[in-house]
Design an enzyme around this catalytic site. Structure first.
Site, short mmCIF file in Angstrom:
data_model
loop_
_atom_site.label_atom_id
_atom_site.label_comp_id
_atom_site.label_asym_id
_atom_site.label_seq_id
_atom_site.Cartn_x
_atom_site.Cartn_y
_atom_site.Cartn_z
N LYS A 258 4.54 9.00 8.77
CA LYS A 258 4.35 8.39 10.09
C LYS A 258 5.37 8.87 11.13
O LYS A 258 5.22 9.99 11.62
CB LYS A 258 4.29 6.87 9.94
CG LYS A 258 3.09 6.48 9.05
CD LYS A 258 2.73 5.03 8.99
CE LYS A 258 1.38 4.88 8.28
NZ LYS A 258 1.37 4.16 7.04
N TYR B 177 0.86 -1.19 0.00
CA TYR B 177 0.00 0.00 0.00
C TYR B 177 0.89 1.23 0.00
O TYR B 177 1.86 1.30 0.77
CB TYR B 177 -0.89 0.00 1.25
CG TYR B 177 -1.77 1.22 1.39
CD1 TYR B 177 -2.81 1.45 0.50
CD2 TYR B 177 -1.56 2.14 2.42
CE1 TYR B 177 -3.62 2.57 0.64
CE2 TYR B 177 -2.38 3.25 2.56
CZ TYR B 177 -3.41 3.46 1.67
OH TYR B 177 -4.22 4.57 1.82
N ASP C 56 9.38 3.03 -0.50
CA ASP C 56 8.32 3.67 0.28
C ASP C 56 8.55 3.29 1.74
O ASP C 56 8.17 2.21 2.20
CB ASP C 56 6.94 3.23 -0.20
CG ASP C 56 5.82 3.89 0.60
OD1 ASP C 56 6.13 4.62 1.57
OD2 ASP C 56 4.65 3.67 0.26
C1 PLP Z 1 0.65 4.69 5.72
C2 PLP Z 1 1.37 4.46 4.44
C3 PLP Z 1 1.22 5.32 3.33
C4 PLP Z 1 0.19 6.42 3.30
O1 PLP Z 1 0.45 7.40 4.23
P1 PLP Z 1 -0.76 8.40 4.65
O2 PLP Z 1 -0.11 9.36 5.57
O3 PLP Z 1 -1.78 7.53 5.31
O4 PLP Z 1 -1.27 9.02 3.40
C5 PLP Z 1 2.01 5.12 2.23
N1 PLP Z 1 2.90 4.11 2.20
C6 PLP Z 1 3.08 3.27 3.22
C7 PLP Z 1 4.11 2.20 3.13
C8 PLP Z 1 2.30 3.39 4.38
O5 PLP Z 1 2.45 2.52 5.37
#
Ligand code: PLP
Length: 423
Positions: free
Chosen positions: A267, A144, A239
């Site tokens: 995060k 994701y 990511d």
């Molecule tokens: C949480 C997450 C996102 C999205 O971040 P948001 O702040 O919720 O838009 C993208 N990539 C990864 C790997 C994530 O865990």
């Protein structure tokens, strides 16, 4: 356990907010039952509106590496508040935050701040496409990357192979620019490049998956991605929105010693406030406006409150490298308490108890889990005051605020809950 106030709020919420929540997983559809409405957090604890207390293993879905209301982060926010909430103009602390990110994640030679992980991955993709002059992106099933249109192609079922969008509202032309491949299968990546020579702009990957449960890369897998992308003139995007400052102070790239071209962070970088970042090679990042033609902007980007919280978080990490040993040890105890019929994947303080006896290495093997057993386990834990992510396909997070006593209590609760779920 009384839950009447949560119930009442949820009933009201569903009239004004789609599904009653501002992000789908919060609605507990994966485990049944109704979500608890939270009144406050402190350290390792969450308190709901009915006065129930829980040991929290969601940590706001990753950001709260130091637990709720860490004094250094609160002090930084309070100090920033005395200066103002938003200026829409550059500040010194933004520069300090960018420099601190570079110190911890040296592959990020230049850094741009944004407001969410979604914005970070969306922008990194645009930069990869603008820089390479190519349009196609490879992503992996079950990974994701936020709700970016072209990246909502993910399921292991027919939708992935057909390139159909997973969500209504995503134009087919967008999902056509995405190839979804199985995680941990380097040959699939090589084959995709051979099938579309000089068309693929980037490979985007969660270097340790967290969004189909915790799934680490097989030995040599990330090295293969690095080698294949470099050979075909495509960019490798890590990511690290979840893994950044989580699996090590330098993220997964430090842990596995791989240098990606671009990295996205979110995060933990905000210490609980909304901030995210993307960055990487200087020769790529200088293509971004105003130094180059690739456009990306944000009214609240580099928001002073969020930057102050993020800077306090990263400074704490720099000053206390030993926290990662503490986090590893605590999470290791949780990993060790599962029975043999449950598969445990853990990297650092990211962990998932998978209700399957098969090894979980990709989306297909993750799907072998018995989600109804997980649902029983989740509710048994909740009854015992342990607040887990309400889905089999999420990782739990341990923070430095979790005491040895918290962990011991959780292990005891888990042993009882496994018996209930597996009965
Ligand atoms: C949480 C997450 C996102 C999205 O971040 P948001 O702040 O919720 O838009 C993208 N990539 C990864 C790997 C994530 O865990």
């Amino acid at each position: 356990m009384h839950t009447e106030k949560s119930q009442q709020l949820f009933d009201r919420a569903r009239l004004s907010i789609p599904g009653g929540v501002n992000s789908p997983v919060r609605a507990w559809r994966g485990v049944g039952g109704n979500p608890r409405f939270i009144a406050k957090g402190q350290g390792s604890r969450l308190f709901d509106v009915d006065g129930n207390e829980y040991i929290d293993y969601i940590g706001s879905w990753g950001p709260l590496l130091l637990g709720h209301r860490h004094p250094e982060i609160l002090a930084a926010i309070e100090e920033a508040l005395t200066r103002g909430t938003s200026f829409g103009a550059p500040t010194g602390q933004e520069v300090e935050l960018a420099e601190t990110v570079r110190e911890l994640v040296p592959s990020m030679e230049m850094v741009r701040l944004v407001n969410s992980g979604t914005e970070a991955t969306m922008s990194a993709l645009r930069v990869a496409r603008g820089f390479t002059g190519r349009e196609i992106t490879i992503k992996f099933e079950g990974c994701y990357h936020g709700h970016v249109d072209s990246l909502l192609v993910k399921a292991g079922s027919g939708v992935a192979t057909l390139g159909l969008p997973d969500s209504p509202g995503v134009p087919k032309g967008f999902s056509d620019t995405t190839i979804a491949l199985p995680f941990n299968d380097p040959q699939a990546v090589e084959d995709a490049f051979l099938a579309q020579p000089e068309k693929i702009a980037a490979v985007i990957v969660e270097p340790v998956c967290g969004n189909m449960g915790c799934i680490p890369p097989n030995g040599g897998y990330l090295e293969s991605l690095r080698e294949i992308t470099a050979r075909h003139g495509a960019l490798l995007i890590f990511d690290e929105v979840m893994t950044g400052f989580r699996v090590s102070a330098g993220g997964a790239q430090k842990l596995y010693n791989i240098v990606p071209d671009l990295t996205t962070l979110g995060k933990v970088i905000g210490g609980g406030l909304p901030i995210a970042a993307y960055g990487g090679r200087r020769d790529i990042m200088t293509h971004i406006a105003p130094s180059g033609p690739i456009y990306q902007a944000g009214t609240l980007s580099g928001n002073p409150l969020a930057v102050a919280a993020g800077l306090a978080m990263l400074r704490h990490i720099l000053q206390h490298p030993e926290i990662y040993d503490q986090l590893n040890a605590a999470t290791g105890k949780l990993a060790a308490c599962a029975p043999e019929s449950v598969t445990v994947n853990r990297i650092g303080s990211m962990m998932t108890w998978f209700f399957t006896d098969q090894a979980v290495t990709d989306y297909d093997s993750a799907k072998t889990c018995d989600t109804s057993k997980f649902g029983k386990f989740f509710h048994a834990m909740l009854e015992r005051g342990i607040y887990l992510p309400p889905s089999q396909f999420e990782a739990l997070f341990v923070s430095t605020a979790h005491s040895e006593e918290d962990i011991a209590r959780t292990v005891q609760a888990a042993k009882e809950s496994f018996e209930i779920a597996l009965a």
